[in-house]
Design a protein around this motif. Sequence first.
Motif, PDB file in Angstrom:
ATOM      1  N   THR A 101       0.829  -1.206   0.000  1.00 26.42           N
ATOM      2  CA  THR A 101       0.000   0.000   0.000  1.00 26.42           C
ATOM      3  C   THR A 101       0.863   1.255   0.000  1.00 26.42           C
ATOM      4  OG1 THR A 101      -1.667  -1.221   1.222  1.00 26.42           O
ATOM      5  CG2 THR A 101      -1.877   1.155   1.188  1.00 26.42           C
ATOM      6  N   MET A 102       1.969   1.214   0.727  1.00 26.60           N
ATOM      7  CA  MET A 102       2.875   2.351   0.753  1.00 26.60           C
ATOM      8  C   MET A 102       3.435   2.623  -0.647  1.00 26.60           C
ATOM      9  SD  MET A 102       6.333   2.989   3.013  1.00 26.60           S
ATOM     10  CE  MET A 102       5.636   2.169   4.423  1.00 26.60           C
ATOM     11  N   VAL A 103       3.825   1.587  -1.351  1.00 29.93           N
ATOM     12  CA  VAL A 103       4.338   1.745  -2.713  1.00 29.93           C
ATOM     13  C   VAL A 103       3.241   2.294  -3.619  1.00 29.93           C
ATOM     14  CG1 VAL A 103       5.196   0.476  -4.715  1.00 29.93           C
ATOM     15  CG2 VAL A 103       6.135   0.011  -2.448  1.00 29.93           C
ATOM     16  N   TRP A 104       2.020   1.785  -3.475  1.00 38.77           N
ATOM     17  CA  TRP A 104       0.902   2.266  -4.286  1.00 38.77           C
ATOM     18  C   TRP A 104       0.649   3.751  -4.037  1.00 38.77           C
ATOM     19  CZ3 TRP A 104      -4.079   3.531  -2.177  1.00 38.77           C
ATOM     20  CH2 TRP A 104      -4.995   3.928  -3.148  1.00 38.77           C
ATOM     21  N   VAL A 105       0.672   4.160  -2.790  1.00 40.96           N
ATOM     22  CA  VAL A 105       0.429   5.566  -2.453  1.00 40.96           C
ATOM     23  C   VAL A 105       1.528   6.451  -3.019  1.00 40.96           C
ATOM     24  CG1 VAL A 105       0.398   7.194  -0.533  1.00 40.96           C
ATOM     25  CG2 VAL A 105      -1.006   5.158  -0.452  1.00 40.96           C
ATOM     26  N   ASP A 113       0.925   6.730  -6.720  1.00 41.07           N
ATOM     27  CA  ASP A 113      -0.275   7.509  -7.004  1.00 41.07           C
ATOM     28  C   ASP A 113      -0.042   8.996  -6.772  1.00 41.07           C
ATOM     29  OD1 ASP A 113      -3.095   7.569  -7.719  1.00 41.07           O
ATOM     30  OD2 ASP A 113      -3.460   8.125  -5.627  1.00 41.07           O
ATOM     31  N   THR A 114       0.626   9.342  -5.690  1.00 44.13           N
ATOM     32  CA  THR A 114       0.877  10.762  -5.428  1.00 44.13           C
ATOM     33  C   THR A 114       1.866  11.353  -6.427  1.00 44.13           C
ATOM     34  OG1 THR A 114       2.489  10.129  -3.740  1.00 44.13           O
ATOM     35  CG2 THR A 114       0.314  10.739  -2.977  1.00 44.13           C
ATOM     36  N   ARG A 115       2.840  10.575  -6.859  1.00 43.38           N
ATOM     37  CA  ARG A 115       3.780  11.073  -7.887  1.00 43.38           C
ATOM     38  C   ARG A 115       3.066  11.265  -9.217  1.00 43.38           C
ATOM     39  NH1 ARG A 115       9.403   8.496  -8.398  1.00 43.38           N
ATOM     40  NH2 ARG A 115       9.685  10.487  -9.430  1.00 43.38           N
ATOM     41  N   ARG A 116       2.178  10.337  -9.549  1.00 44.07           N
ATOM     42  CA  ARG A 116       1.444  10.437 -10.817  1.00 44.07           C
ATOM     43  C   ARG A 116       0.544  11.671 -10.825  1.00 44.07           C
ATOM     44  NH1 ARG A 116      -3.636   7.943 -12.068  1.00 44.07           N
ATOM     45  NH2 ARG A 116      -3.446   7.109  -9.979  1.00 44.07           N
ATOM     46  N   LYS A 117       0.017  12.037  -9.673  1.00 46.02           N
ATOM     47  CA  LYS A 117      -0.843  13.212  -9.573  1.00 46.02           C
ATOM     48  C   LYS A 117      -0.051  14.513  -9.476  1.00 46.02           C
ATOM     49  CE  LYS A 117      -4.675  10.784  -7.467  1.00 46.02           C
ATOM     50  NZ  LYS A 117      -5.710  10.962  -8.432  1.00 46.02           N
ATOM     51  N   GLY A 118       1.287  14.411  -9.435  1.00 43.80           N
ATOM     52  CA  GLY A 118       2.119  15.605  -9.423  1.00 43.80           C
ATOM     53  C   GLY A 118       2.176  16.313  -8.085  1.00 43.80           C
ATOM     54  N   ARG A 119       2.018  15.596  -7.015  1.00 44.55           N
ATOM     55  CA  ARG A 119       2.068  16.194  -5.677  1.00 44.55           C
ATOM     56  C   ARG A 119       3.503  16.556  -5.314  1.00 44.55           C
ATOM     57  NH1 ARG A 119      -3.199  17.189  -4.304  1.00 44.55           N
ATOM     58  NH2 ARG A 119      -4.424  15.339  -4.613  1.00 44.55           N
ATOM     59  N   PRO A 120       3.683  17.512  -4.420  1.00 48.67           N
ATOM     60  CA  PRO A 120       5.040  17.876  -3.989  1.00 48.67           C
ATOM     61  C   PRO A 120       5.687  16.734  -3.196  1.00 48.67           C
ATOM     62  CG  PRO A 120       3.402  19.186  -2.830  1.00 48.67           C
ATOM     63  CD  PRO A 120       2.668  18.365  -3.835  1.00 48.67           C
ATOM     64  N   ILE A 149       6.241  12.124   0.847  1.00 49.73           N
ATOM     65  CA  ILE A 149       6.936  11.571   2.018  1.00 49.73           C
ATOM     66  C   ILE A 149       5.984  11.479   3.205  1.00 49.73           C
ATOM     67  CG2 ILE A 149       8.757  12.031   3.701  1.00 49.73           C
ATOM     68  CD1 ILE A 149      10.376  13.233   1.350  1.00 49.73           C
ATOM     69  N   GLY A 150       5.160  12.469   3.379  1.00 54.79           N
ATOM     70  CA  GLY A 150       4.197  12.448   4.478  1.00 54.79           C
ATOM     71  C   GLY A 150       3.231  11.279   4.380  1.00 54.79           C
ATOM     72  N   TRP A 151       2.678  11.044   3.198  1.00 54.03           N
ATOM     73  CA  TRP A 151       1.774   9.903   3.027  1.00 54.03           C
ATOM     74  C   TRP A 151       2.517   8.582   3.202  1.00 54.03           C
ATOM     75  CZ3 TRP A 151      -3.080  10.061   3.768  1.00 54.03           C
ATOM     76  CH2 TRP A 151      -3.835  11.153   3.384  1.00 54.03           C
ATOM     77  N   ALA A 152       3.743   8.497   2.721  1.00 53.34           N
ATOM     78  CA  ALA A 152       4.506   7.245   2.863  1.00 53.34           C
ATOM     79  C   ALA A 152       4.780   6.935   4.328  1.00 53.34           C
ATOM     80  CB  ALA A 152       5.815   7.336   2.086  1.00 53.34           C
ATOM     81  N   ILE A 153       5.126   7.959   5.113  1.00 49.72           N
ATOM     82  CA  ILE A 153       5.361   7.738   6.546  1.00 49.72           C
ATOM     83  C   ILE A 153       4.056   7.361   7.243  1.00 49.72           C
ATOM     84  CG2 ILE A 153       5.972   8.913   8.696  1.00 49.72           C
ATOM     85  CD1 ILE A 153       8.060  10.468   7.043  1.00 49.72           C
ATOM     86  N   PHE A 154       2.962   7.982   6.846  1.00 50.90           N
ATOM     87  CA  PHE A 154       1.662   7.692   7.441  1.00 50.90           C
ATOM     88  C   PHE A 154       1.210   6.261   7.151  1.00 50.90           C
ATOM     89  CE2 PHE A 154      -3.071   8.700   7.598  1.00 50.90           C
ATOM     90  CZ  PHE A 154      -3.102   8.784   8.975  1.00 50.90           C
ATOM     91  N   MET A 155       1.721   5.662   6.074  1.00 51.08           N
ATOM     92  CA  MET A 155       1.324   4.304   5.690  1.00 51.08           C
ATOM     93  C   MET A 155       2.122   3.222   6.397  1.00 51.08           C
ATOM     94  SD  MET A 155      -1.139   4.071   3.606  1.00 51.08           S
ATOM     95  CE  MET A 155      -2.158   5.294   2.889  1.00 51.08           C
ATOM     96  N   THR A 156       2.940   3.562   7.371  1.00 46.62           N
ATOM     97  CA  THR A 156       3.703   2.542   8.091  1.00 46.62           C
ATOM     98  C   THR A 156       2.752   1.571   8.787  1.00 46.62           C
ATOM     99  OG1 THR A 156       3.892   4.003   9.994  1.00 46.62           O
ATOM    100  CG2 THR A 156       5.736   3.991   8.425  1.00 46.62           C
ATOM    101  N   PRO A 157       3.205   0.356   9.067  1.00 43.63           N
ATOM    102  CA  PRO A 157       2.312  -0.687   9.574  1.00 43.63           C
ATOM    103  C   PRO A 157       1.425  -0.340  10.766  1.00 43.63           C
ATOM    104  CG  PRO A 157       4.365  -1.670   8.925  1.00 43.63           C
ATOM    105  CD  PRO A 157       4.529  -0.184   8.765  1.00 43.63           C
ATOM    106  N   PRO A 158       1.867   0.378  11.794  1.00 44.99           N
ATOM    107  CA  PRO A 158       0.942   0.630  12.902  1.00 44.99           C
ATOM    108  C   PRO A 158      -0.266   1.490  12.523  1.00 44.99           C
ATOM    109  CG  PRO A 158       3.185   1.045  13.593  1.00 44.99           C
ATOM    110  CD  PRO A 158       3.224   0.819  12.115  1.00 44.99           C
ATOM    111  N   LEU A 159      -0.094   2.376  11.566  1.00 38.36           N
ATOM    112  CA  LEU A 159      -1.180   3.274  11.176  1.00 38.36           C
ATOM    113  C   LEU A 159      -1.903   2.836   9.907  1.00 38.36           C
ATOM    114  CD1 LEU A 159       0.637   6.657  11.782  1.00 38.36           C
ATOM    115  CD2 LEU A 159      -1.051   5.557  13.240  1.00 38.36           C
ATOM    116  N   PHE A 160      -1.529   1.718   9.337  1.00 34.96           N
ATOM    117  CA  PHE A 160      -2.022   1.299   8.035  1.00 34.96           C
ATOM    118  C   PHE A 160      -3.543   1.308   7.883  1.00 34.96           C
ATOM    119  CE2 PHE A 160      -3.539  -2.458   5.679  1.00 34.96           C
ATOM    120  CZ  PHE A 160      -3.423  -1.937   4.409  1.00 34.96           C
ATOM    121  N   PRO A 161      -4.326   0.687   8.759  1.00 36.72           N
ATOM    122  CA  PRO A 161      -5.779   0.662   8.517  1.00 36.72           C
ATOM    123  C   PRO A 161      -6.400   2.058   8.468  1.00 36.72           C
ATOM    124  CG  PRO A 161      -5.188  -0.954  10.166  1.00 36.72           C
ATOM    125  CD  PRO A 161      -3.969  -0.112   9.930  1.00 36.72           C
ATOM    126  N   LEU A 162      -6.023   2.907   9.386  1.00 33.54           N
ATOM    127  CA  LEU A 162      -6.534   4.274   9.390  1.00 33.54           C
ATOM    128  C   LEU A 162      -5.981   5.055   8.207  1.00 33.54           C
ATOM    129  CD1 LEU A 162      -7.957   6.691  10.739  1.00 33.54           C
ATOM    130  CD2 LEU A 162      -5.859   7.037  12.036  1.00 33.54           C
TER     131      LEU A 162
END
Length: 71
Positions: free
Chosen positions: A24-28, A31-38, A43-56
Amino acid sequence: MPESQSSVLSNAVLVVYVLISLATMVWVIKDTRRKGRPLSEIIGWAIFMTPPLFPLAIVTYLYFRKKNFFD
């Protein structure tokens, strides 16, 4: 259930959980790079996708992915 079987089962569940969160982290990131996000948002979304926070995190990402915070 014997202790050795429950240990193997819990380890298997943990491995599956971590693999799903990493996928999911790789997908995010893609997806964010494809949408042209800064880069900071990527990096913020990738850190947020770490295993403890994954479901949320996945629910939050799907909700906010259409929004532009920096425009």
